[in-house]
Scaffold this active site. Structure first.
Site, PDB file in Angstrom:
ATOM      1  N   LYS A 113     -50.026 -78.005  71.564  1.00 33.82           N
ATOM      2  CA  LYS A 113     -48.668 -77.709  71.100  1.00 33.82           C
ATOM      3  C   LYS A 113     -48.603 -76.263  70.601  1.00 33.82           C
ATOM      4  O   LYS A 113     -47.710 -75.517  70.949  1.00 33.82           O
ATOM      5  CB  LYS A 113     -48.316 -78.710  69.995  1.00 33.82           C
ATOM      6  CG  LYS A 113     -46.950 -78.504  69.406  1.00 33.82           C
ATOM      7  CD  LYS A 113     -46.666 -79.580  68.376  1.00 33.82           C
ATOM      8  CE  LYS A 113     -45.505 -79.159  67.491  1.00 33.82           C
ATOM      9  NZ  LYS A 113     -45.194 -80.149  66.460  1.00 33.82           N
ATOM     10  N   GLU A 144     -60.601 -75.476  68.636  1.00 31.18           N
ATOM     11  CA  GLU A 144     -61.400 -76.265  69.591  1.00 31.18           C
ATOM     12  C   GLU A 144     -60.870 -76.088  71.002  1.00 31.18           C
ATOM     13  O   GLU A 144     -61.627 -75.879  71.958  1.00 31.18           O
ATOM     14  CB  GLU A 144     -61.359 -77.759  69.220  1.00 31.18           C
ATOM     15  CG  GLU A 144     -62.041 -78.123  67.913  1.00 31.18           C
ATOM     16  CD  GLU A 144     -61.113 -78.051  66.714  1.00 31.18           C
ATOM     17  OE1 GLU A 144     -60.100 -77.302  66.781  1.00 31.18           O
ATOM     18  OE2 GLU A 144     -61.392 -78.717  65.704  1.00 31.18           O
ATOM     19  N   GLY A 165     -47.747 -83.569  67.035  1.00 32.15           N
ATOM     20  CA  GLY A 165     -48.901 -83.662  67.928  1.00 32.15           C
ATOM     21  C   GLY A 165     -49.316 -85.096  68.198  1.00 32.15           C
ATOM     22  O   GLY A 165     -49.545 -85.502  69.346  1.00 32.15           O
ATOM     23  N   ARG A 166     -49.386 -85.905  67.151  1.00 27.30           N
ATOM     24  CA  ARG A 166     -49.883 -87.280  67.329  1.00 27.30           C
ATOM     25  C   ARG A 166     -48.854 -88.212  67.962  1.00 27.30           C
ATOM     26  O   ARG A 166     -49.128 -89.390  68.179  1.00 27.30           O
ATOM     27  CB  ARG A 166     -50.397 -87.829  65.997  1.00 27.30           C
ATOM     28  CG  ARG A 166     -49.421 -87.728  64.840  1.00 27.30           C
ATOM     29  CD  ARG A 166     -50.127 -87.947  63.512  1.00 27.30           C
ATOM     30  NE  ARG A 166     -49.250 -87.711  62.373  1.00 27.30           N
ATOM     31  CZ  ARG A 166     -49.077 -86.543  61.793  1.00 27.30           C
ATOM     32  NH1 ARG A 166     -49.697 -85.471  62.253  1.00 27.30           N
ATOM     33  NH2 ARG A 166     -48.286 -86.427  60.739  1.00 27.30           N
ATOM     34  N   GLU A 200     -53.325 -89.718  59.882  1.00 29.59           N
ATOM     35  CA  GLU A 200     -52.797 -88.355  59.721  1.00 29.59           C
ATOM     36  C   GLU A 200     -51.337 -88.435  59.257  1.00 29.59           C
ATOM     37  O   GLU A 200     -50.858 -87.544  58.563  1.00 29.59           O
ATOM     38  CB  GLU A 200     -52.915 -87.578  61.047  1.00 29.59           C
ATOM     39  CG  GLU A 200     -52.877 -86.070  60.873  1.00 29.59           C
ATOM     40  CD  GLU A 200     -53.260 -85.302  62.137  1.00 29.59           C
ATOM     41  OE1 GLU A 200     -54.410 -84.833  62.218  1.00 29.59           O
ATOM     42  OE2 GLU A 200     -52.421 -85.159  63.028  1.00 29.59           O
ATOM     43  N   HIS A 225     -70.343-109.034  67.604  1.00 24.35           N
ATOM     44  CA  HIS A 225     -71.799-108.927  67.428  1.00 24.35           C
ATOM     45  C   HIS A 225     -72.137-107.744  66.540  1.00 24.35           C
ATOM     46  O   HIS A 225     -73.258-107.246  66.565  1.00 24.35           O
ATOM     47  CB  HIS A 225     -72.471-108.804  68.797  1.00 24.35           C
ATOM     48  CG  HIS A 225     -72.259-110.017  69.644  1.00 24.35           C
ATOM     49  ND1 HIS A 225     -73.066-111.130  69.568  1.00 24.35           N
ATOM     50  CD2 HIS A 225     -71.294-110.321  70.538  1.00 24.35           C
ATOM     51  CE1 HIS A 225     -72.620-112.053  70.409  1.00 24.35           C
ATOM     52  NE2 HIS A 225     -71.543-111.583  71.001  1.00 24.35           N
ATOM     53  N   LYS A 258     -59.671 -76.114  58.198  1.00 19.74           N
ATOM     54  CA  LYS A 258     -59.652 -75.131  59.288  1.00 19.74           C
ATOM     55  C   LYS A 258     -59.870 -73.736  58.725  1.00 19.74           C
ATOM     56  O   LYS A 258     -60.659 -72.947  59.256  1.00 19.74           O
ATOM     57  CB  LYS A 258     -58.288 -75.153  59.999  1.00 19.74           C
ATOM     58  CG  LYS A 258     -58.007 -76.368  60.841  1.00 19.74           C
ATOM     59  CD  LYS A 258     -56.696 -76.162  61.595  1.00 19.74           C
ATOM     60  CE  LYS A 258     -56.200 -77.442  62.222  1.00 19.74           C
ATOM     61  NZ  LYS A 258     -54.866 -77.340  62.788  1.00 19.74           N
TER      62      LYS A 258
HETATM   63  O1  F6P Z   1     -55.491 -82.319  63.622  1.00 21.05           O
HETATM   64  C1  F6P Z   1     -54.362 -81.570  63.323  1.00 21.05           C
HETATM   65  C2  F6P Z   1     -53.511 -81.337  64.507  1.00 21.05           C
HETATM   66  O2  F6P Z   1     -52.536 -80.458  64.068  1.00 21.05           O
HETATM   67  C3  F6P Z   1     -52.877 -82.612  65.092  1.00 21.05           C
HETATM   68  O3  F6P Z   1     -51.738 -83.040  64.437  1.00 21.05           O
HETATM   69  C4  F6P Z   1     -52.642 -82.209  66.498  1.00 21.05           C
HETATM   70  O4  F6P Z   1     -52.457 -83.309  67.327  1.00 21.05           O
HETATM   71  C5  F6P Z   1     -53.928 -81.455  66.788  1.00 21.05           C
HETATM   72  O5  F6P Z   1     -54.207 -80.757  65.596  1.00 21.05           O
HETATM   73  C6  F6P Z   1     -53.887 -80.540  67.992  1.00 21.05           C
HETATM   74  O6  F6P Z   1     -52.917 -79.545  67.860  1.00 21.05           O
HETATM   75  P1  F6P Z   1     -52.433 -78.690  69.093  1.00 21.05           P
HETATM   76  O7  F6P Z   1     -51.792 -79.605  70.086  1.00 21.05           O
HETATM   77  O8  F6P Z   1     -51.457 -77.708  68.531  1.00 21.05           O
HETATM   78  O9  F6P Z   1     -53.625 -77.987  69.707  1.00 21.05           O
END
Ligand code: F6P
Length: 545
Positions: A206, A212, A267-268, A353, A384, A512
């Site tokens: 987003k 990452e 995002g979620r 979250e 199990h 972060k």
């Molecule tokens: O973990 C925090 C977060 O902001 C989530 O809400 C989101 O889904 C994720 O990082 C990834 O964010 P982006 O889509 O901006 O890379």
């Protein structure tokens, strides 16, 4: 905002819990042979049986009153109508608009957002068709058949559940892999054995600023270039889904190959947006739109059904019942469907979250529990492993059992055995085994009274463990859409009643920022200002390189 604890229904529920704690669910079933009919609800192809809960008509009435007193219905309407309900980020919350299949306009700042949502869906459809036909091909002209989804959090977990759940609908010849973790192992393993000429990377972010995802996208680009391709070829193999066109362009992605999303989609909650492109590439746009349709059916149920017959509302209220009145701390999600194996992980992000918050929407510190610890896994594997703790441990763990009645993969009598376990576990949780029953069983086997008495306490199972059963006919795209939407709306219900903002996530930001500073210290070795433990770990890492 009135604190939920000050609502009369909350106080009445406290008193009611004390009465109900004297009752075993076994007795509730004995008293009422119609219990499962009265405490179940159907919506959007899902059947929720919530009769195996510590609940009577009075409980349901009081929980519904709690929702009314907390003004849940106006809050639901406000979300669907595009009100700025995420007030800390001044945003509307409109993932529901992404799957709005009706002709209802949805406005943000006075403008209808439906036309741009439909345009993006059309752009996705065109792109999927172009990849299928080879009109959009790799730099050597070969068709693109392996899709790599690069993204994390909501750009990974929800999409992965969708592609796993809908594997039976994948087109022949396509493959889909995921890279999320900044651990180099993730991208290395994902690229292993891939043919760069037929691989398409979809960078899903987003913000296009998530560390990452950026590091993994760079690593994937390096891997691609190391095969002999040039920077000019990147545009044939990398596309992006983002609100940040500038950063995606700087990365080398052509504007034609970018797919929009909007800041009113969290995002979620974004799997319904163009973030779903990698999944649509492998199972087709028709399947993707069926997924949206199923979620929309659940949304319509949520928006219009009376609170006492509303599946997400009931699920949310039951969660509040256990977390706030019975001292439960977690919520187990037990999926009897291998295709849904990552559903608990998605719910962890979506729920924790969203509702892992400690101040109200007004900024006051809450004096009541909010989001539960969500965990789970697949049945029968869990039986199990951790089911023992649910059966005989000291904690109260409400559980949701989820299972399709039919399998996409009928193998001998496996599905009947899976269902037998699904139900057997629930019966054990409900009924347990009394000391009398244990003693009778042991003595019938010829054990002496003394030996039986010594062994009995270990074999007694209290039962009375609350759980829901969610069943559906088959895991079709519509049903999977409805299931995911059910839990999204459940989280909304809980967040609203707890008085918190379910749509921001400031807690993840601090880590972060500090991570960036640690990275600097790893480079320089300067640990001034760090506590001794951190400084020692930094030096150990440096020494090991
Ligand atoms: O973990 C925090 C977060 O902001 C989530 O809400 C989101 O889904 C994720 O990082 C990834 O964010 P982006 O889509 O901006 O890379």
């Amino acid at each position: 905002m009135v604190a939920p604890t000050n609502l009369s229904a909350w106080q009445a529920l406290g008193a009611h819990q004390a009465e109900l704690s004297q009752q075993h669910m076994r007795a509730l079933f004995q008293q009422d042979p119609q219990r499962s009919t009265r405490f179940s609800v159907d919506a959007a192809g899902l059947h929720l049986d919530y009769s195996r809960n510590r609940l009577t008509d009075t409980t349901l009435q009081l929980l519904t009153q709690l929702a009314e007193q907390a003004e849940l219905q106006p809050a639901i309407n406000a979300m669907f109508d595009g009100a700025i309900i995420n007030q800390t980020e001044q945003r509307a919350v409109l993932h529901t608009a992404l799957r709005n299949r009706s002709s209802r306009a949805v406005t943000v700042d006075g403008a209808d957002v439906m036309p741009m949502i439909r345009d993006t869906l059309q752009k996705m459809r065109d792109f999927v068709a172009a990849v299928d036909s080879g009109r959009f091909a790799g730099y050597t002209g070969k068709p693109l058949r392996t899709i790599v989804n690069i993204g994390i959090g909501g750009s990974f977990l929800g999409p992965k559940v969708v592609s796993d759940a809908l594997k039976p609908y994948w087109k022949t010849g396509f493959d889909l892999r995921y890279v999320a973790n900044v651990d180099g192992t993730d991208v290395t393993e994902a690229c292993k054995g891939l043919d760069p000429e037929t691989t398409l990377f979809v960078v899903c972010s987003k913000t296009f600023s998530t560390l990452e995802t950026l590091k993994n996208a760079q690593a994937a680009r390096d891997w691609f270039l190391s095969s002999g391709a040039t920077q000019a070829d990147v545009k044939h193999h990398f596309v992006a889904v983002s609100t940040n066109t500038k950063a995606a362009t700087e990365f080398g992605i052509s504007a034609d190959n970018m797919f929009d999303m909007w800041d009113w989609v969290g995002g979620r909650y974004s799997l319904w947006s163009a973030i779903g492109l990698p999944q649509a590439l492998v199972f087709g746009m028709d399947t993707f739109e069926q997924l949206l349709a199923g979620a929309h059916t659940m949304d319509e149920h949520f928006r219009t059904a009376p609170l006492a017959e509303n599946m997400p509302v009931i699920l949310g209220l039951l969660g509040i019942w256990y977390q706030n009145f019975w001292g439960a701390e977690s919520q187990a999600v037990l999926v009897y469907d291998e295709y849904l194996k990552d559903f608990p992980a998605h719910l962890q992000q979506m729920d924790m979250e969203s509702n892992g918050k400690r101040v109200t929407r007004d900024g006051e510190t809450v004096s009541w529990q909010t989001g539960a610890v969500v965990w789970g896994g697949t049945g029968t594997n869990g039986q199990h492993a951790y089911h023992q703790l649910i059966h005989q441990g000291t904690r109260l763990i409400p559980a949701d059992f989820i299972m399709p009645l039919r399998s996409h993969n009928p193998v001998a009598d496996h599905h009947a055995w899976l269902f037998a376990n699904f139900l057997g576990q629930q019966q054990a949780l409900l009924e347990g085994k009394t000391e009398q029953e244990v003693l009778a069983e042991l003595t019938a086997k010829g054990m002496s009274a003394d030996t039986a008495a010594a062994l009995a306490p270990h074999k007694v199972i209290p039962g009375n463990q609350p759980h829901n059963a969610i069943t559906f006919n088959l895991g079709t795209p519509e049903v999977i859409g409805a299931l995911i939407a059910l839990y999204e709306q459940k989280v909304f219900v809980q967040g609203h009643i707890w008085g918190i903002n379910s749509f921001d996530q400031w807690g993840v930001e601090l880590g972060k920022v500090l991570g960036n500073a640690v990275y600097e210290a790893l480079q320089s070795g300067d640990t001034t200002g760090y506590d001794s433990s951190s400084a020692d770990l930094i030096q150990r890492f440096r020494a090991a390189q």
